[in-house]
Write an enzyme that holds these catalytic residues in place. Sequence first.
Site, PDB file in Angstrom:
ATOM      1  N   GLU A 175     -31.793   5.860   8.859  1.00 52.98           N
ATOM      2  CA  GLU A 175     -32.283   6.721   9.934  1.00 52.98           C
ATOM      3  C   GLU A 175     -31.128   7.091  10.865  1.00 52.98           C
ATOM      4  OE1 GLU A 175     -35.385   8.135  10.167  1.00 52.98           O
ATOM      5  OE2 GLU A 175     -33.876   9.186  11.337  1.00 52.98           O
ATOM      6  N   LYS A 230     -24.231   5.258   6.476  1.00 47.75           N
ATOM      7  CA  LYS A 230     -24.879   5.011   7.757  1.00 47.75           C
ATOM      8  C   LYS A 230     -23.953   4.207   8.682  1.00 47.75           C
ATOM      9  CE  LYS A 230     -27.649   4.320  11.045  1.00 47.75           C
ATOM     10  NZ  LYS A 230     -28.866   4.607  11.670  1.00 47.75           N
ATOM     11  N   CYS A 286     -27.326  -0.271  17.621  1.00 50.56           N
ATOM     12  CA  CYS A 286     -26.637   0.003  16.352  1.00 50.56           C
ATOM     13  C   CYS A 286     -25.114  -0.037  16.382  1.00 50.56           C
ATOM     14  CB  CYS A 286     -27.082   1.357  15.818  1.00 50.56           C
ATOM     15  SG  CYS A 286     -28.713   1.287  15.093  1.00 50.56           S
TER      16      CYS A 286
HETATM   17  C1  UDX Z   1     -33.583  -0.884  14.540  1.00 48.98           C
HETATM   18  C2  UDX Z   1     -33.229  -0.318  13.208  1.00 48.98           C
HETATM   19  O1  UDX Z   1     -34.316  -0.222  12.334  1.00 48.98           O
HETATM   20  C3  UDX Z   1     -32.232  -1.051  12.557  1.00 48.98           C
HETATM   21  O2  UDX Z   1     -31.556  -0.140  11.742  1.00 48.98           O
HETATM   22  C4  UDX Z   1     -31.289  -1.708  13.411  1.00 48.98           C
HETATM   23  O3  UDX Z   1     -30.540  -2.490  12.557  1.00 48.98           O
HETATM   24  C5  UDX Z   1     -31.949  -2.562  14.460  1.00 48.98           C
HETATM   25  O4  UDX Z   1     -32.921  -1.967  15.090  1.00 48.98           O
HETATM   26  P1  UDX Z   1     -35.730  -0.966  15.729  1.00 48.98           P
HETATM   27  O5  UDX Z   1     -36.906  -0.226  15.276  1.00 48.98           O
HETATM   28  O6  UDX Z   1     -34.909  -0.391  16.822  1.00 48.98           O
HETATM   29  O7  UDX Z   1     -34.859  -1.210  14.486  1.00 48.98           O
HETATM   30  O8  UDX Z   1     -36.014  -2.506  16.032  1.00 48.98           O
HETATM   31  P2  UDX Z   1     -37.195  -3.120  16.812  1.00 48.98           P
HETATM   32  O9  UDX Z   1     -37.644  -2.189  17.879  1.00 48.98           O
HETATM   33  O10 UDX Z   1     -36.743  -4.507  17.131  1.00 48.98           O
HETATM   34  O11 UDX Z   1     -38.378  -3.168  15.718  1.00 48.98           O
HETATM   35  C6  UDX Z   1     -38.418  -4.009  14.637  1.00 48.98           C
HETATM   36  C7  UDX Z   1     -39.839  -4.519  14.487  1.00 48.98           C
HETATM   37  O12 UDX Z   1     -39.957  -5.232  13.263  1.00 48.98           O
HETATM   38  C8  UDX Z   1     -40.289  -5.471  15.585  1.00 48.98           C
HETATM   39  O13 UDX Z   1     -41.415  -4.953  16.237  1.00 48.98           O
HETATM   40  C9  UDX Z   1     -40.621  -6.778  14.841  1.00 48.98           C
HETATM   41  O14 UDX Z   1     -41.726  -7.455  15.390  1.00 48.98           O
HETATM   42  C10 UDX Z   1     -40.912  -6.258  13.453  1.00 48.98           C
HETATM   43  N1  UDX Z   1     -40.789  -7.279  12.398  1.00 48.98           N
HETATM   44  C11 UDX Z   1     -39.682  -8.037  12.278  1.00 48.98           C
HETATM   45  C12 UDX Z   1     -41.844  -7.441  11.501  1.00 48.98           C
HETATM   46  O15 UDX Z   1     -42.872  -6.777  11.606  1.00 48.98           O
HETATM   47  N2  UDX Z   1     -41.725  -8.354  10.489  1.00 48.98           N
HETATM   48  C13 UDX Z   1     -40.621  -9.136  10.351  1.00 48.98           C
HETATM   49  O16 UDX Z   1     -40.558  -9.951   9.417  1.00 48.98           O
HETATM   50  C14 UDX Z   1     -39.573  -8.973  11.276  1.00 48.98           C
HETATM   51  C1  UDX Z   2     -27.072   5.939  17.594  1.00 50.79           C
HETATM   52  C2  UDX Z   2     -26.744   7.114  16.680  1.00 50.79           C
HETATM   53  O1  UDX Z   2     -26.454   8.280  17.478  1.00 50.79           O
HETATM   54  C3  UDX Z   2     -27.892   7.385  15.730  1.00 50.79           C
HETATM   55  O2  UDX Z   2     -27.541   8.405  14.813  1.00 50.79           O
HETATM   56  C4  UDX Z   2     -28.214   6.107  14.970  1.00 50.79           C
HETATM   57  O3  UDX Z   2     -29.332   6.301  14.136  1.00 50.79           O
HETATM   58  C5  UDX Z   2     -28.514   4.971  15.929  1.00 50.79           C
HETATM   59  O4  UDX Z   2     -27.416   4.799  16.825  1.00 50.79           O
HETATM   60  P1  UDX Z   2     -28.513   5.617  19.784  1.00 50.79           P
HETATM   61  O5  UDX Z   2     -27.895   4.259  19.824  1.00 50.79           O
HETATM   62  O6  UDX Z   2     -29.971   5.759  19.965  1.00 50.79           O
HETATM   63  O7  UDX Z   2     -28.166   6.327  18.411  1.00 50.79           O
HETATM   64  O8  UDX Z   2     -27.849   6.509  20.934  1.00 50.79           O
HETATM   65  P2  UDX Z   2     -26.570   7.436  21.085  1.00 50.79           P
HETATM   66  O9  UDX Z   2     -27.000   8.694  21.710  1.00 50.79           O
HETATM   67  O10 UDX Z   2     -25.771   7.529  19.866  1.00 50.79           O
HETATM   68  O11 UDX Z   2     -25.742   6.646  22.199  1.00 50.79           O
HETATM   69  C6  UDX Z   2     -25.172   5.371  21.954  1.00 50.79           C
HETATM   70  C7  UDX Z   2     -24.383   4.923  23.157  1.00 50.79           C
HETATM   71  O12 UDX Z   2     -23.220   5.709  23.337  1.00 50.79           O
HETATM   72  C8  UDX Z   2     -25.148   5.026  24.479  1.00 50.79           C
HETATM   73  O13 UDX Z   2     -24.890   3.893  25.265  1.00 50.79           O
HETATM   74  C9  UDX Z   2     -24.594   6.268  25.118  1.00 50.79           C
HETATM   75  O14 UDX Z   2     -24.680   6.272  26.515  1.00 50.79           O
HETATM   76  C10 UDX Z   2     -23.153   6.202  24.668  1.00 50.79           C
HETATM   77  N1  UDX Z   2     -22.475   7.507  24.664  1.00 50.79           N
HETATM   78  C11 UDX Z   2     -22.896   8.495  23.836  1.00 50.79           C
HETATM   79  C12 UDX Z   2     -21.372   7.707  25.501  1.00 50.79           C
HETATM   80  O15 UDX Z   2     -20.966   6.819  26.252  1.00 50.79           O
HETATM   81  N2  UDX Z   2     -20.744   8.927  25.451  1.00 50.79           N
HETATM   82  C13 UDX Z   2     -21.136   9.943  24.641  1.00 50.79           C
HETATM   83  O16 UDX Z   2     -20.504  11.007  24.657  1.00 50.79           O
HETATM   84  C14 UDX Z   2     -22.258   9.715  23.805  1.00 50.79           C
END
Ligand code: UDX
Ligand code: UDX
Length: 468
Positions: A175, A230, A286
């Site tokens: 993603e 990714k 990430c």
């Molecule tokens: C992201 C991205 O998917 C991943 O690429 C990155 O590495 C970490 O975070 P995100 O959706 O932002 O995931 O994470 P989070 O909001 O923590 O959601 C993960 C969910 O998975 C949680 O709600 C947790 O309860 C659930 N989970 C975890 C399960 O349902 N089963 C499990 O065994 C473990």
């Molecule tokens: C990032 C990637 O953009 C996305 O493609 C991936 O799937 C998940 O990780 P996200 O972490 O949600 O997304 O936010 P992003 O907008 O990339 O910002 C990451 C961090 O960089 C933030 O703390 C943001 O404030 C900072 N940032 C971003 C800067 O300091 N300067 C910039 O110009 C852009």
Amino acid sequence: MQNRPIKNICCIGAGYVGGPSMAVIAKHCPEIEVNVVDTNIERINLWNSKNMQKLPIYEPDLDKVLEICRGNNLFFSANIKESIAKADMIFISVNTPTKTKGMGAGYASDLKWIEASARQIGEFSKGHTIVVEKSTLPVRTAETIRSILKSHATLKIPKDTEKKEKTFSILSNPEFLAEGSAINDLENPDRVLIGGSDNESIQKLSNIYKRWINPDKVIETNLWSSELSKLVANAFLAQRISSINSISALCEATGASISEVAKAVGSDKRIGRKFLNAGPGFGGSCFKKDILNLVYLSKFYGLYEVANYWEQIININEWQQKRICELIIKKLYGTISGKKLAIFGFSFKANTNDTRESPSIIISKSLLEEGAILNIYDPRVKDQQIYTAIGSKEVNIFNSAIDAVKEVDAIIVLTEWEEFLLLDWELIFKLMRKPSWVFDSRLCLDKIKLLNIGFNMWTVGSDTEYNF
Ligand code: UDX
Ligand code: UDX
């Protein structure tokens, strides 16, 4: 059996990625039933709240998508077993935090949730199931999933179904959504990446996306290229931020302005303007984790120069936060002990309530260690989240920016929430102790206006010290 169209999707993990991604798929594929499951029942209940303000994540326009499909073909539940059993396709969207102990601690991702998900799929699935890695994972994680599933495919054949044979295909479909713009990113992605070796499964997933995305944007690769792409995409984005932040320090030292430099440099089409905003360093779930994974992977293959190169991106990020703390202390006459400071913004960027790896955490902790009294305001982050992130309740949390500034010596802007620009700065000036400082680490305020009001200002990447 394999030729059946996808009728039922399950997503394990109702988080920042799983929730919005599945909502958009459900919206565009009304004939497909989409079940998002999670072990966290409290989170599931929030996803099912009638009041959209109570959704577990804040994401602009997410409520509109949910209005269309929640309860029709999109369901949030903790029914993991049943949802897996009836799914033709299962997305794994669980979290993969950096390991805190054992082999690879501090670098490698902890894959225990991925493994747990694979085991659940192995146990409960029926017939042929396409398993899609959505979480960002170290390269070759699909191998782990495949090995777990394989043992189930051969060992357990359910008797209670006409779908006798249990088979699996594994795809990687990372993603690229960014928080705060997730719905737009999902509706209009730059590309959709699908990695795998089973062409039929690739086409089935590809056909889902092609319902609303131009086919030219769907890139098909092998599994490892997809997983690696990714990590590399995130590493490149983070690299730009560390690059511009390193130059912000040079600008402060030499009298150049970082916004002018970024504009001049970014006007070169080969470089581009995006991701050149200097700030307090990158946060989010990430960037750091993915670079650490890249570093771990490089070391594993004996590529130490490659590992050192990427690790430097993180070092600069941490240094930027440290130097911002140090200069705040320096400007406030070398000590902040007992001084009240207001922190504006706690999420890792604007338009999200996510605080994972937020620069505000490290900066707040460092200021607390120096003895400051912190008044924190963020428009979306809940009090408990702030206490947990800081690891202490010894901070004051406010429901409005104005309430947070009474008698403070300085305001430190760490997240670029739009409302900060629109605040009544004249009133704020009156409420603060003098001299009143504003540290704008995001370049999101009207500097001239604030200087005219009488504030002392520091803005990232600019050398000038005003109003002494
Ligand atoms: C992201 C991205 O998917 C991943 O690429 C990155 O590495 C970490 O975070 P995100 O959706 O932002 O995931 O994470 P989070 O909001 O923590 O959601 C993960 C969910 O998975 C949680 O709600 C947790 O309860 C659930 N989970 C975890 C399960 O349902 N089963 C499990 O065994 C473990
Ligand atoms: C990032 C990637 O953009 C996305 O493609 C991936 O799937 C998940 O990780 P996200 O972490 O949600 O997304 O936010 P992003 O907008 O990339 O910002 C990451 C961090 O960089 C933030 O703390 C943001 O404030 C900072 N940032 C971003 C800067 O300091 N300067 C910039 O110009 C852009």
